[in-house]
Write an enzyme that holds these catalytic residues in place. Sequence first.
Site, PDB file in Angstrom:
ATOM      1  N   CYS A  80       3.530  -4.298   6.828  1.00  0.00           N
ATOM      2  CA  CYS A  80       3.135  -4.099   5.436  1.00  0.00           C
ATOM      3  C   CYS A  80       4.309  -3.575   4.613  1.00  0.00           C
ATOM      4  O   CYS A  80       5.322  -3.124   5.157  1.00  0.00           O
ATOM      5  CB  CYS A  80       1.976  -3.115   5.350  1.00  0.00           C
ATOM      6  SG  CYS A  80       0.401  -3.803   5.915  1.00  0.00           S
ATOM      7  N   HIS A 125       0.849  -1.188   0.000  1.00  0.00           N
ATOM      8  CA  HIS A 125       0.000   0.000   0.000  1.00  0.00           C
ATOM      9  C   HIS A 125       0.885   1.237   0.000  1.00  0.00           C
ATOM     10  O   HIS A 125       2.097   1.174   0.227  1.00  0.00           O
ATOM     11  CB  HIS A 125      -0.961   0.016   1.191  1.00  0.00           C
ATOM     12  CG  HIS A 125      -0.285   0.037   2.531  1.00  0.00           C
ATOM     13  ND1 HIS A 125       0.318   1.145   3.067  1.00  0.00           N
ATOM     14  CD2 HIS A 125      -0.138  -0.960   3.470  1.00  0.00           C
ATOM     15  CE1 HIS A 125       0.816   0.869   4.255  1.00  0.00           C
ATOM     16  NE2 HIS A 125       0.558  -0.423   4.519  1.00  0.00           N
TER      17      HIS A 125
END
Length: 537
Positions: free
Chosen positions: A141, A112
């Site tokens: 992430c 992301h």
Amino acid sequence: MKRMGKKKRIISLLLVLALTVTMLPAGTAPAEASSYSGTWWLKVNTQCNVVTAYRREDGKWKPARAMLCSTGVDGATPEGTFYTQGKWNWGELMNDVYGQYCTHITGDVLFHSVYYLEPFQKDSQPTVQFNYLGYTASHGCVRLSVMDAKWIYENCPRGTRVTVYRSSDPGPLGKPPRIIVSQSRATYWDPTDPDPANPYYLLKPPVITISPRKKLEIQYGSRYDLTSRVWAKDPNTFMKLNDLVTVSKVEKWSSKKQRYVTSDFSTKKLGTYKITYKVDDPYSGCSRQTVKLKVVDHLQAPVISGAKNRTVTWGERNVVQNVTAKQASADRTKAMRVLIKAPGKSRYKEYTYEQAQNYRFSREGKYSVKYVVQNKYKPYKEASKTVTITSRAGAINEDPVLTLPDAFQNTSAGSPLSMGTGSSMNLLEGAKAVHNGKNVSGRIQAAVRLPGKKEYTELTGSQAECFRFRKEGLYKIRYSVKNRYTPYQTVNRYAYVRVSTPQQDVPAAPEGSDGQSPDGAADPDPSAGGSAEKREA
């Protein structure tokens, strides 16, 4: 985690529902790496914080794009091989923040963008967090710039292989350069977001490179691909953009207008062209570059055709028969120079094309003939070809066959044809000449040696057609025909006429009254001869 307001809880619920709908069941991911048939393979290097995208080409994996990232602190990003599942445009992350262009890797690990404090508010990205790209910074992430997160979101479908590993080697493409944003604002736009509304777009545009091996001078009439050897690359990710290169504008120099004007490119039109190339990458932006090309016709020498060793008949003309010279845009036949070395000669003699057309092979033997021609334009590349032309005797060198009129077939000095004084005769009627199977009777010449004379008097055609025998005595008539070719031999045949006064006297016309000269030559005025014949009748 902070308490969320009512509005944020609703947005969060919507995002979770979107994630649930777009996730793939775990059983749908390829179980073995060897069975993977996708186009892209994303390799995440947690030590160097680089994601390298590999593309399958001809059965091989080739590095295509390098992306700065921030992976998990203290090894929070799990190593191994995974296959992407869900993806969504905006997603809620832990600690009440949001990511753009999310792609699920495994568990709660995603690709992301650097996070935002507010969903759908692109100016709420913490500037300090963007500057961490290239360093370990996340909770697990894989953070990316908006440009790179968007690229994965749009180009790597669900089921794309992802391998997370650790190495001091950043990968075959290396580590892209960092973009450092100003931290005078606590939050602002991601400088890589390709949104046209972005007021803080800092990406370097694509770089267009013209190969030094690209031909900038193109031979007239040849095939030419304008986009060949024109390369483009995204300097932010090292990704090749060659497939995005297009020709956006073509202009040609106009001598009449003294400027470049819009035109189509054609190798059948000589001149200088300005070609503008364009690369429009949806992630790194747009670039243009202009280059000049010339369509020319001086890269090659002309081509000489039809020049070959041959045999001619002695006496023939034309050394350039069936020989042509051409360059791509022009006929150079008449520009040829012809050098001829005749039999028995030690040097060549030069002739123009026109002179060579009329050149006669006047000797038997071998002629060395060199054809030379230059290109019309500088640097005047030259072509030459040397052949041997053998001249030998043939039918055209033989004597013509001359046949006398029937009345003179058997005449001789001893048995001449008898005629009366004042008689007239067409000396050419019935005379025939043939050469090499061709009727050449029209070239027969007649001459008469009058009685008591030693020299022949040449007759014109009209004189021969109405010749009058005025004097008594022996007339010798010479028929001649000349070969038009070397060795130009002349064939003569002779006829004899004895003229005597008839037994019945006929009044003679006054001397010269019928147009005859006193020595018996034919009438220059046919009408005078007619009146004389009328009196005799």
